[in-house]
Design an enzyme around this catalytic site. Structure first.
Site, PDB file in Angstrom:
ATOM      1  CG  ASP A   1      -3.078  -0.913   6.729  1.00 51.19           C
ATOM      2  OD1 ASP A   1      -2.920  -0.461   5.569  1.00 51.19           O
ATOM      3  OD2 ASP A   1      -2.527  -0.420   7.721  1.00 51.19           O
TER       4      ASP A   1
ATOM      5  N   GLY B   1      -2.336   2.090   1.057  1.00 49.88           N
ATOM      6  CA  GLY B   1      -2.173   3.379   0.396  1.00 49.88           C
ATOM      7  C   GLY B   1      -0.807   3.553  -0.231  1.00 49.88           C
TER       8      GLY B   1
ATOM      9  CG  LEU C   1      -6.724  -7.735  -9.822  1.00 45.86           C
ATOM     10  CD1 LEU C   1      -6.333  -7.572 -11.280  1.00 45.86           C
ATOM     11  CD2 LEU C   1      -8.242  -7.755  -9.664  1.00 45.86           C
TER      12      LEU C   1
ATOM     13  NE  ARG D   1       0.733   5.732  -4.668  1.00 51.99           N
ATOM     14  CZ  ARG D   1       1.679   6.297  -3.925  1.00 51.99           C
ATOM     15  NH1 ARG D   1       1.436   6.575  -2.655  1.00 51.99           N
ATOM     16  NH2 ARG D   1       2.846   6.600  -4.443  1.00 51.99           N
TER      17      ARG D   1
ATOM     18  CE  LYS E   1      -6.529   1.061   3.331  1.00 54.90           C
ATOM     19  NZ  LYS E   1      -5.697   1.190   4.558  1.00 54.90           N
TER      20      LYS E   1
ATOM     21  CG  ASP F   1      -1.567  -0.185  12.065  1.00 53.71           C
ATOM     22  OD1 ASP F   1      -0.489   0.307  12.435  1.00 53.71           O
ATOM     23  OD2 ASP F   1      -2.015  -0.052  10.909  1.00 53.71           O
TER      24      ASP F   1
END
Length: 1301
Positions: free
Chosen positions: A424, A884, A942, A975, A981, A1001
């Site tokens: 993340d 995100g 990428l 996003r 994920k 987290d």
């Protein structure tokens, strides 16, 4: 006033019941939820009925509650009576234990008996006893914890109008429990009463999910408040769903009329906060509570090395069968050729049947080939490895007083084989401590350069606040400002031109009264200097003019006011004081009819009285000079919605601070100074927020003097420059969720009295919901310009790596609001599909928004993140970032953390359809093939957005996506949703057959953490959900570097080498028995006594491998950190290859041949009997096995030397004593005096020395010649030279310092 409000509330209920249509009843077109039949039909499936244990229906209690459990918990597996049978039953679920049980039973069959019956049982009994002792100690620890929890005290209603103290285990379903602030909830309870005027209770769920931000719970709707609940008059029946483990869902109804939802339920183990007293009725107790239903115990995963080991055990079984078949066939042939031999006892058994019997005899004799003790040894070794990982000081966080947590006890070796890391971004790579940097309002940008400079100062500090999450005080100057001219013609205006400068700011200090993690605050998150220019306040000071309410205000002023109003109130912040303990909450009292003022008075005075608790206070409504409809709203109701309070000056603060001192009273009374236990100064506010973003925005608004001073269930208190304190009625909060990606509040505007929706959320969502107004060409053109400019500013923010949020609003007509309100009330009172209805209701309201502006918040990188990522990439680990955030923001962060290098070729995948996605993937693949030949390109990175990722994960495209991404050095997914994920992790893991690690987290990272082979949670700013779902928990991303490169490498190589060593020593010793069969007619005889045979692997050679698996270090920690390339050996399983296993087997067979035939030829022609011949063979094999470990060990300490020499001395002492005192210990053989005689002869020692040297010579040569050559030829020069030095610098270190990990 409370009594008046209660009477008014009951009057409204009676009127609603009489008319059949209450204020929140559904419209005609919508089915009403007040119908008892409808509620009964909605709660489908099995359900529970709860009545009060000491209420009017107590005579029915036993029959209604007979199926409910008590509140005592029992997490132990065993009792004193059940321990032995249950533990044995569980242990014999292991195939290895069943195998050895079969051998024990087989040895009791006379025709195949190989040893004494008792001797064969010893290995199995020892293993069972060791594991039983471990299980008993663990279960006793759980028992102690259960006793501590069950003996906690709660205040329970006794049935005689009194509450008594009872132990938790004595609480039952239907009991009324009264709790005070800071007490822990003993069972799942329905909230029936709260001392809060609004029927609100705040709980902290840290014991449940690790989150310390406060969560709000509400008393069951339609229950009267104002006086404490009387249990004996509680006539209601509660119908609710059966116990389940869904923490976020609760459904039921009371009296078949009022719906019950999760907001009414208090969960076991949570803590009451900010509420003096609550009363609830227990609906779930003990193991039926949601907390206990979610207590699934420690996580268990099977490691890759363990799966490989199981395959090799099967090969050992195959080898055992081959050896036994060989012996059986040989025995049959031997008997056939010697049928007429005179020395054979006549027997009617045929050679074929005798061979069949011998097959099973040899299974017993060669049983050691299957390492029964290996599983126990692996468990012990992993516990030792975890001990050293947890006690590594480099993982200790001084400010959080925390260290690494190892929650999964059986996958430590997987840390050394990771090939893909999925990370993340926010809170994992970054600090998750937000600093407000920029904002754009109505298309005009206001960069806050002072904050940028202050941020640089923080970056240069030595991370004194690293990991700290105390709640700190925010400060803002109340300095009066001079008026200056205003001109906003430029597209970018510094905020220095909008506010005044705050002087005399001191250093913020943490509140000593609040626990860590109580709010998202840090010196960076709100240490903001208001800009030096006063132009911003010049605009807002216009609000104090009465003409503002009568004339059209400037559009610029409207946008600025609404923007900062949204920052201040669009949140769920709890406002409190730093000099009060955490359990005291400040909230707004119920307001009477008030009207706008004509003056502004002391903020300090008002706030001190407003947030005072414990005594009632009065206030003075000042008549407004502005004509109104007698203080009413457009709907004719009394004006509770918009209130601006006038507080008489001189009631707080030192003389002269707030105007004239006086104690005059208005015509309706005044605040009483003597009623105030404490006063809350202007600088003494603490904001407890659910997220760092929310805290940063509230502090940003406060820095510009748009201050949130109070937050209650129905009221907000906001201070605006030139207006003083405005009491804003809070109508609804539409909380944030991952589907909508936004949150909204519905309020009655304090100035215009209109119903206004303020919304903040992700720019990708808000920009789509913001539409130009219809019918007004000028307004439409202006909105178009604002959207265009705001989008440009958002793109710039993203390129700078800022986190962006958009702010918007919508003004509702009264009729429009009433229609929505009735539908929303229907959704709120629904039992079935409540979440879906509420989502639909929120989406219905959040449309046609007016875009106000956007914010840019900086979230700086954690320390050593670039170095950690660079080291992982050098180690051959591919790092993917799944976030995100916006694409530009993610790319900027990737550059900052060196995931994306300047020489990398960036591939971007953004498309809006599946067909376009497929074409784009093929195009990018072709571009990559062309670019591989280009000079100056180090690799490809990428970047994929969420919509494209959705297409790429579909069945027919995921192959192309995987083929493209596996060739890239790094991948950034922007996003992306939590589900995406986890899908990405599973795709790579399953299709590429690689070892994956996921680190995050927040709660949105839980899914990918659980899917990955190794899940790591970071105990950061977003609660503890990720930690509680993880296998390992760390406090900083930088710890991943040492965890993988050092401890992961060590754990893998240690365990792999130990397992190979176990296979080696078992095969080596068993082959000695097998070679002897060629000289004894394949009769199943052994050349040693059975006690030595059983104890050889069980006692004499079992302890040194444990130390080898815990302490061995093939490379030092400093070298592993400096040379991450060494980690690749674990990725490729070089320590435990198929070839390595079979080479080890061949080496064991060679050593067994030497160990058997050197003594054989040495004693050939002598009068040595069978046991005399076996004595030097046993001694030589022991020395060979122990010295073999010395050769393989890279770390030798005094503890190694002690255990190795101790094992050898133990063997010689045991055999010597055994040969002296044993007369009939091993029938039919008699070992009396055999070993004593052999140890007194020089030939014994000469044979042992020669055998040992010849057996170990190939292993020593390969280890010291072939292996270093391999490293020099196959690794980089700088790596090979260092490794060569490591390989050749083995020495016996007899110092305690060598034991330090």
């Amino acid at each position: 006033m409370e009594q008046i409000h209660w009477v008014r509330h009951r009057w409204q209920q009676l009127v609603a019941a009489e008319s059949g249509r209450g204020r929140y009843s559904a419209p005609d077109a919508v089915p009403t939820k007040s119908s008892p039949k409808l509620h009964s039909a909605q709660l489908t499936g099995k359900r529970r009925t709860v009545i009060a244990r000491h209420g009017p229906y107590q005579h029915e209690y036993d029959s209604v509650s007979k199926g409910c459990q008590g509140n005592g918990i029992r997490t132990t597996k065993y009792s004193l009576l059940s321990f032995i049978p249950m533990n044995l039953f569980q242990q014999f679920h292991r195939v290895a234990n069943l195998y050895f049980l079969f051998l024990v039973m087989l040895n009791w069959v006379p025709v195949v008996e190989a040893f004494q019956k008792e001797i064969t049982m010893i290995p199995l009994v020892v293993v069972l006893i060791v594991i039983a002792i471990k299980d008993a100690l663990e279960d006793y620890r759980r028992y102690r914890f259960d006793q501590k929890v069950n003996n906690n005290i709660a205040t329970v209603y006794s049935g005689s109008q009194t509450y008594v103290d009872q132990r938790w285990q004595d609480v039952r379903v239907g009991d009324f429990v009264r709790l005070s602030c800071n007490e822990i909830i003993p069972a799942d309870m329905l909230l029936l009463y709260s001392s809060d005027l609004h029927g609100v209770c705040y709980i902290e769920t840290a014991n449940l999910d690790g989150e310390t931000n406060l969560k709000q719970r509400q008393v069951v709707r339609d229950l009267p408040q104002g006086s404490e609940l009387t249990p004996e008059n509680f006539h209601s029946r509660i119908e609710c769903e059966n116990p389940n483990n869904d923490l976020s869902r609760f459904r039921g109804y009371i009296n078949a009329r009022v719906g019950l939802h999760n907001d009414n339920l208090l969960l076991r183990s949570c803590t009451i906060r900010n509420t003096e007293t609550i009363i609830g009725i227990v609906v779930y107790a003990g193991h039926e509570t949601k907390a206990m239903k979610n207590n699934s115990g420690p996580r268990y995963k099977r490691s890759k090395l363990e799966r490989r080991m199981n395959m090799d055990i099967l090969w050992s079984v195959v080898l055992l069968v081959i050896m036994c078949l060989t012996a059986a066939i040989g025995h049959g042939l031997w008997l056939r050729n010697l049928e007429e031999a005179s020395f054979l006892i006549p027997d009617t058994t045929s050679p074929a049947l005798a061979g069949f019997y011998l097959f099973w005899t040899m299974i017993i004799v060669l049983q050691v080939l299957i390492p029964v003790s290996l599983y126990v040894s692996i468990e012990i070794v992993k516990l030792g490895q975890i001990f050293f990982i947890q006690n590594d000081v480099d993982f200790y966080n001084e400010y959080l007083d925390s260290r690494i947590q190892c929650r999964a006890l059986n996958i430590t070796e997987d840390l050394g084989q990771i090939q893909y890391v999925f990370s993340d971004k926010t809170g994992t790579l970054t600090e998750n401590k937000m600093v407000f940097r920029r904002c754009t309002i109505a298309g005009v940008e206001y960069p806050h350069e002072e904050n940028a400079r202050r941020l640089e100062v923080y970056k240069q500090e030595d991370d004194e606040a690293m990991g700290r999450s105390h709640t700190l005080k925010s400060r803002a100057s109340a300095k009066s400002l001079s008026c200056k001219s205003l001109s906003c013609n430029r597209s970018s205006v510094s905020l220095h031109t909008l506010t005044g400068h705050s002087e005399g700011e001191g250093e913020e200090t943490p509140s000593p009264t609040l626990p860590r993690h109580s709010a998202f605050s840090s010196p960076m998150s709100f240490a903001m200097r208001p800009p030096e220019d006063a132009r911003f306040f010049v605009i807002l000071n216009c609000l104090s003019s009465p003409l503002f309410l009568l004339a059209d205000a400037s559009m610029e002023l409207t946008y600025i006011v609404d923007f900062f109003m949204a920052l201040a109130i669009c949140n769920t912040v709890v406002v409190s004081s730093p000099n009060q303990p955490r359990h005291v909450r400040f909230s707004l009292p119920r307001f009477s009819t008030l009207s706008p003022p004509h003056t502004t008075e002391s903020t300090r005075s008002f706030t001190g009285r407003l947030f005072a608790r414990g005594k009632p206070a009065s206030f003075t409504p000042t008549p407004s000079p502005i004509p109104t409809k007698r203080g009413t709203d457009p709907d004719g109701e009394p004006n509770f919605e918009a209130s601006i309070l006038i507080i008489k000056p001189g009631l707080a603060g030192p003389p002269g601070e707030d105007g004239d001192q006086g104690d005059e009273e208005g015509e309706h009374g005044s605040w009483k100074a003597q009623d105030l236990p404490c006063e809350l100064g202007a600088d003494e506010l603490i904001y407890e927020a659910e997220s760092p973003d929310e805290a940063a925005l509230v502090h940003a608004a406060r820095a510009y003097h748009c201050t949130l001073r109070g937050h209650s269930l129905e009221r907000l208190l906001v201070e605006l420059p030139g207006m003083g304190n405005l009491a804003v009625r809070l109508l609804h909060i539409l909380p944030f969720d991952s589907t909508r990606k936004r949150m909204s509040v519905v309020v009655r505007h304090p100035l215009t009295k209109q119903v206004v929706v303020y919304t903040k959320g992700a720019d990708s969502v808000i920009m789509d919901l913001a539409e130009s107004p219809k019918g007004a060409e000028q307004s439409e053109s202006r909105q178009g310009h604002i959207r265009e400019q705001t989008q440009k500013h958002l793109d710039n923010y993203a390129r700078e790596g800022l986190r962006t949020l958009c702010i918007a609003k919508r003004v509702l007509e009264e009729e429009e609001y009433e229609v929505w309100l009735k539908r929303h009330a229907f959704a709120e009172t629904s039992i079935e599909n409540r979440e879906e209805l509420l989502l639909e209701s929120a989406q219905r309201l959040e449309t046609n928004l007016t875009l106000l502006g956007a914010t840019g918040i900086v979230d700086r990188l954690q320390e050593e993140v670039p170095e950690t990522i660079e080291a992982l990439q050098r180690a051959g680990v591919k790092v993917w970032v799944l976030t995100g955030d916006k694409q530009e923001t993610a790319i900027n962060i990737a550059c900052a953390c060196k995931l994306l290098r300047s020489t990398d070729h960036l591939l971007t995948a953004n498309c809006g359809s599946k067909e376009a996605c497929k074409a784009l993937l093929l195009e990018l693949r072709a571009e990559m093939e062309c670019g591989e030949a280009a000079e100056g390109t180090s690799g490809f990175t990428l970047v994929v957005d969420g919509r494209t990722l959705e297409f790429a994960l579909q069945e027919d495209l995921k192959g192309d996506f995987l083929e493209l991404s596996r060739c890239c050095r790094a991948v950034i997914c922007c996003r992306s949703t939590p589900l995406q994920k986890s899908q990405v992790v599973r795709l790579v893991q399953d299709q590429l057959q690689v070892m994956t690690l996921a680190i995050g987290d927040g709660a949105n990272d839980v899914s990918m953490i659980q899917v990955a082979d190794v899940g790591i949670g970071i105990s950061g700013q977003e609660g503890m959900q990720a930690v509680m779902s993880s296998d390992f928990a760390i406090s900083r991303f930088k710890h991943l570097r040492k965890l993988l490169l050092v401890h992961g490498h060590w754990c893998y190589t240690r365990l792999a080498n130990m397992i190979l060593y176990f296979f080696y020593k078992n095969v080596m010793y068993v082959n000695l028995l097998f070679w002897y069969q060629f000289f004894c007619g394949f009769s199943g005889s052994v050349m040693t006594n059975s006690w030595v045979l059983i104890f050889f692997n069980l006692l004499f050679t079992s302890v040194p491998p444990l130390l080898y698996g815990i302490l061995d270090k093939d490379v030092s920690a400093d070298t592993l950190i400096k040379l991450p390339e060494l980690y690749k050996s674990g990725q490729n399983s070089k320590a435990y290859l198929t070839s390595t296993f079979w080479l080890t087997m061949l080496d064991a067979i060679y050593q067994s041949l030497v160990c058997f035939f050197v003594p054989y030829f040495a004693y050939a022609g002598s009068d040595a009997d069978m046991l005399s011949f076996g004595s030097p063979i046993n001694a030589s094999s022991l020395l060979i096995i122990l010295l073999h470990q010395v050769i393989e060990s890279r770390t030798l300490t005094w503890l190694h030397a002690l255990l190795l020499m101790g094992s050898a001395l133990f063997y010689f002492s045991f055999t010597l004593v055994f040969s002296v005192v044993c007369v009939t210990c091993s029938p039919p053989n008699n070992p009396l005096g055999v070993d004593k005689l052999q140890m007194s002869q020089p030939l014994f020692y000469g044979v042992c020395a020669l055998t040992t040297m010849l057996a170990l010579l190939p292993r020593y040569t390969i280890t010291n010649t072939v292996v270093p050559t391999f490293f020099r030829e196959n690794l980089k020069p700088e790596v090979s030279s260092s490794t060569w030095k490591i390989q050749t610098s083995r020495s016996l270190t007899l110092t305690s310092d060598s034991l330090q990990s």
